[in-house]
Write an enzyme that holds these catalytic residues in place. Structure first.
Site, PDB file in Angstrom:
ATOM      1  N   ASP A   1      71.960  37.243 -41.940  1.00 40.38           N
ATOM      2  CA  ASP A   1      70.799  37.938 -42.551  1.00 40.38           C
ATOM      3  C   ASP A   1      69.853  37.093 -43.609  1.00 40.38           C
ATOM      4  OD1 ASP A   1      70.067  41.577 -43.527  1.00 40.38           O
ATOM      5  OD2 ASP A   1      68.905  39.679 -43.439  1.00 40.38           O
TER       6      ASP A   1
HETATM    7  C1  GLC Z   1      65.748  41.221 -44.272  1.00 41.22           C
HETATM    8  C2  GLC Z   1      66.611  42.443 -43.532  1.00 41.22           C
HETATM    9  C3  GLC Z   1      66.683  42.215 -42.074  1.00 41.22           C
HETATM   10  C4  GLC Z   1      65.629  41.405 -41.592  1.00 41.22           C
HETATM   11  C5  GLC Z   1      65.558  39.957 -42.049  1.00 41.22           C
HETATM   12  C6  GLC Z   1      64.391  39.225 -41.789  1.00 41.22           C
HETATM   13  O1  GLC Z   1      66.311  40.914 -45.496  1.00 41.22           O
HETATM   14  O2  GLC Z   1      67.783  42.579 -44.379  1.00 41.22           O
HETATM   15  O3  GLC Z   1      66.943  43.420 -41.537  1.00 41.22           O
HETATM   16  O4  GLC Z   1      65.505  41.441 -40.169  1.00 41.22           O
HETATM   17  O5  GLC Z   1      65.764  39.771 -43.447  1.00 41.22           O
HETATM   18  O6  GLC Z   1      63.090  39.568 -41.958  1.00 41.22           O
END
Ligand code: GLC
Length: 732
Positions: free
Chosen positions: A262
């Site tokens: 993430d």
């Molecule tokens: C965000 C979220 C994740 C998302 C990623 C990219 O912080 O936690 O669900 O897909 O970053 O945007």
């Protein structure tokens, strides 16, 4: 394909391999803390060196073509990029937030919704979505409940699989299908106190029986990627968790795709106190099975060095790169890197009428009727003197909900616009602002807690109206990532507005627009009709108006428990019995001294404009299967859809089992007076559970079974599962 991957891998330098494991954010949208390290110049250079495997938040066929050109024509091996984005509930045409879609219990409509999202996203160059989010959560304080399918693993697993099917379709190389991503592995929805990014500390049985099943279902459905979670699990960050990523996901479940971290979760392992520094984080994460680094720049900076120092083997790198290249091949990107950059498709498909139609369909099905005393609903189409009050009635953004990165502002049909399709007798008074100042995806929403200057006008309108439609709830950015709340009531001055309007006119229909279960005890006691409409996306106003005026009979069922008070949270239907579940003379049983244990509205609850009766529950334990059936009759004057739900209880087992578990449902339409026999078969998959070693087992013994209209009401039966039957189940 494997041969081609092997051949390509053989040509790649270590830097180029590591480059595939590196994902950068584009330069338009950030969905996390804006990157502090790196700068566009560095990123462009890396693109041209082939040191980037994917970018996120770049959309639009021109932008994508530009980036792809740099990678494919600028670098030595010309390996195409993956373009990832959060296409969570639509891209331009927005469907209801996922929690709302789960309330439809309509797996075909949910799959269709994801299909539409994939068509629009791929038309704009996106070939990978960071969805479905399949985190189970029992805590409405957590803002991301809007993004999942609620509290139940059985429903969550089916919804997750349907969404993977919709995104990935039958042929991933087709130009209108995109790779999906089951997230966030694992346990993110159990953040303590519902506070986003907070610690997760759950037991083994909860992990195996509640958290894992929706992920396993997505893997079994062929999801191509998984995103790991920000949180610790038993003191180990998911991103650096070998048990989760290698033992479970890649070994036990045989996952062939790749794991993306993430946003900066790799770097955050130093903040957790698990990695000494970014280099150590890179070493821990890659050895634990995290294949691609989103926005930490840890892999691109340190992995080559770590390999040279012998702290990471080149085999580990090769396995990660093989997985990433496999997805690129399956998407057809090596055949045609510009497959998703077709200008014509963007103009033709974005906001296509078919997409609006699909969005309207699932929006209507996601609406849940919570109360309808004296049949105030549906409204007569000639109903005179309708007064509409509330800040969300005219709002063309909040109904789009949170996680609407690609969408255009003000593209939701507001409820006022939807109502005007039925009558021009509508008079409107906002009553109060919901928020003050700006509100955006990455900015705090400032709730209006004092401004009541609009109350007077609203109360005058209520006095002059026969029926008042109050449209209250949450701003679209009051739920979603980073939006945890400690209280679950109507935000700001809305509760005061509702009560003051009630003083002058009791004929109120409360239309809720919210991204999470709310505490509505006062409304439930006083307001005759309550409609849960969540954030329904682009077609919101039309869907709600059609339900209010009876052109669509509501049939949604809650995918998450609505508490009486935030103090009860986490509260959910599939709880354990505990050792003291029932009232004793003294105080020594599991209860509160200031509130009931009961929810306001239970899991699976939802009314209709008609009524349904359940009768003749029978259990046929024939020689090769166990069938439970029931008759359902539409005992009202209107056609309506019902979701008959089947729950079991395994009374005694080697680990205690919940008092109820959803193990089947059927959604069907019944005409007035019509009856239907509904059957469920109970087999291994319905009667077993995971033990503390993570093995799926079925144990003989007594089971209760219920079939009914929600998790609290239903006809009950029971049966004994014999040892020989268990053996026979495993022999199939
Ligand atoms: C965000 C979220 C994740 C998302 C990623 C990219 O912080 O936690 O669900 O897909 O970053 O945007």
């Amino acid at each position: 394909m494997e041969e081609k991957i092997k051949e390509l891998l053989g040509k790649m330098t270590l830097e180029e391999k590591v480059g595939q494991m590196n994902q950068y954010n584009g330069f338009w949208d950030v969905t996390g803390p804006p990157p502090k390290v790196g700068n566009p110049k560095v990123k462009y250079e890396h693109l041209q060196k082939g040191w980037v495997g994917s970018v996120l938040n770049v959309a639009g066929h021109e932008n994508v073509r530009e980036f792809q050109k740099m990678a494919v024509e600028g670098s030595r091996l010309g390996i195409p990029l993956l373009f990832g984005m959060d296409v969570i509930h639509g891209h331009k045409t927005l469907t209801p937030i996922p929690l709302a879609e789960a309330a439809s219990w309509d797996l075909q409509a949910i799959e269709k919704s994801a299909r539409v999202a994939a068509i629009e996203a791929s038309a704009r160059g996106i070939n990978w979505t960071f969805a479905p989010m399949v985190d189970i959560s029992r805590d409405a304080r957590w803002g991301r409940v809007m993004e999942g399918a609620g509290e139940d693993p059985y429903l969550g697993a089916l919804v997750g699989a349907a969404r993977v099917r919709g995104f990935q379709g039958k042929d991933l190389a087709a130009e209108d299908t995109i790779a999906a991503c089951a997230k966030h592995f694992a346990g993110y929805g159990f953040a303590e106190a519902g506070r986003d990014y907070n610690t997760v500390d759950i037991g083994t049985s909860t992990l195996y029986n509640i958290v894992f099943p929706p992920f396993k279902s997505a893997i079994d459905r062929g999801v191509k990627t998984v995103m790991n979670a920000f949180n610790l699990l038993d003191g180990v960050p998911a991103t650096g968790n070998e048990f989760l990523q290698r033992d479970i996901l890649k070994d036990k479940w045989g996952f062939q795709g790749f794991i993306v971290s993430d946003w900066a979760s790799l770097a955050e392992m130093t903040v957790h106190g698990f990695a000494r520094d970014l280099k150590n984080a890179a070493q821990l994460a890659v050895n634990a099975g995290s294949d691609m680094d989103m926005e930490s720049s840890a892999y691109i900076t340190y992995l080559c060095e770590l390999v040279r120092e012998g702290k990471v083997t080149e085999n580990t790198i090769d396995d990660a790169v093989r997985r990433i290249l496999r997805v690129k091949y399956e998407l057809g990107l090596f055949d045609d890197p510009y497959r998703y950059c077709n200008a014509g498709r963007e103009e033709k498909l974005i906001y296509h009428p078919d997409h609006k139609k699909a969005a309207l369909d699932i929006a209507k099905k996601s609406i849940v009727l919570l109360k309808n005393k004296n049949h105030l609903l549906p409204l007569d189409k000639n109903q005179p003197k309708i007064g509409v009050i509330g800040p969300l009635a005219g709002d063309k953004n909040s109904p789009l909900g949170s996680w609407r990165l690609g969408s255009d502002d003000n593209t939701a049909v507001s409820l006022l616009e939807g109502l005007k399709e039925y009558t021009h007798e509508i008079r409107y008074a906002k009553g109060a602002d919901l928020v003050v100042g700006k509100a955006s995806f990455i900015e705090e929403v400032e709730v209006n807690t004092t401004g009541k200057s609009g109350f007077k006008e609203a109360i005058e309108l209520a006095k002059a109206s026969e029926v008042v439609i109050m449209v209250l709830g949450e701003h679209g950015f009051q739920s979603g990532e980073g939006r945890s709340r400690t209280r679950l009531g109507l935000p700001g001055v809305q509760q005061a507005l509702l009560e003051e309007v009630y003083q002058v006119n009791q004929n109120i229909i409360l239309v809720l627009m919210n991204g999470r279960p709310l505490t509505l005890t006062w409304a439930d006691e006083h307001i005759p009709a309550i409609l849960e409409t969540w954030h329904l996306g682009t077609q919101s106003g039309h869907a709600i108006a059609q339900v209010l005026f009876g052109d669509h009979t509501p049939g949604g069922k809650l995918p998450m428990t609505f508490p009486r008070d935030v103090g009860q949270v986490p509260i959910y239907y599939n709880h354990y019995n505990t050792g003291r579940p029932t009232p004793e003379q003294e105080v020594f049983w599991s209860h509160y001294i200031d509130e009931s244990n009961q929810p306001l509205y239970p899991f699976g609850y939802g009314l209709s404009y008609t009524t349904f009766a359940y009768s003749d529950l029978t259990i046929d334990d024939t020689e090769d299967t166990l069938v439970v059936s029931i008759w359902v009759t539409n005992t009202g004057e209107r056609a309506g859809e019902e979701v008959a739900q089947l729950y079991i209880r395994d009374r005694v087992a080697s680990i205690a089992r919940p008092v109820k578990e959803l193990k089947g449902f059927h959604k069907f339409m019944l005409m007035p007076g019509e009856s239907k026999k509904v059957e469920f078969s109970l087999e291994r998959d319905e009667l077993g559970f995971y033990n503390l070693q993570g093995d799926y087992i079925v144990e003989p013994g007594l089971f209760d079974v219920w079939i009914g209209t929600n998790s609290q009401e239903g006809l009950q039966g029971s049966f004994e599962l014999k040892e020989e039957r268990v053996k026979e189940m495993w022999s199939k």
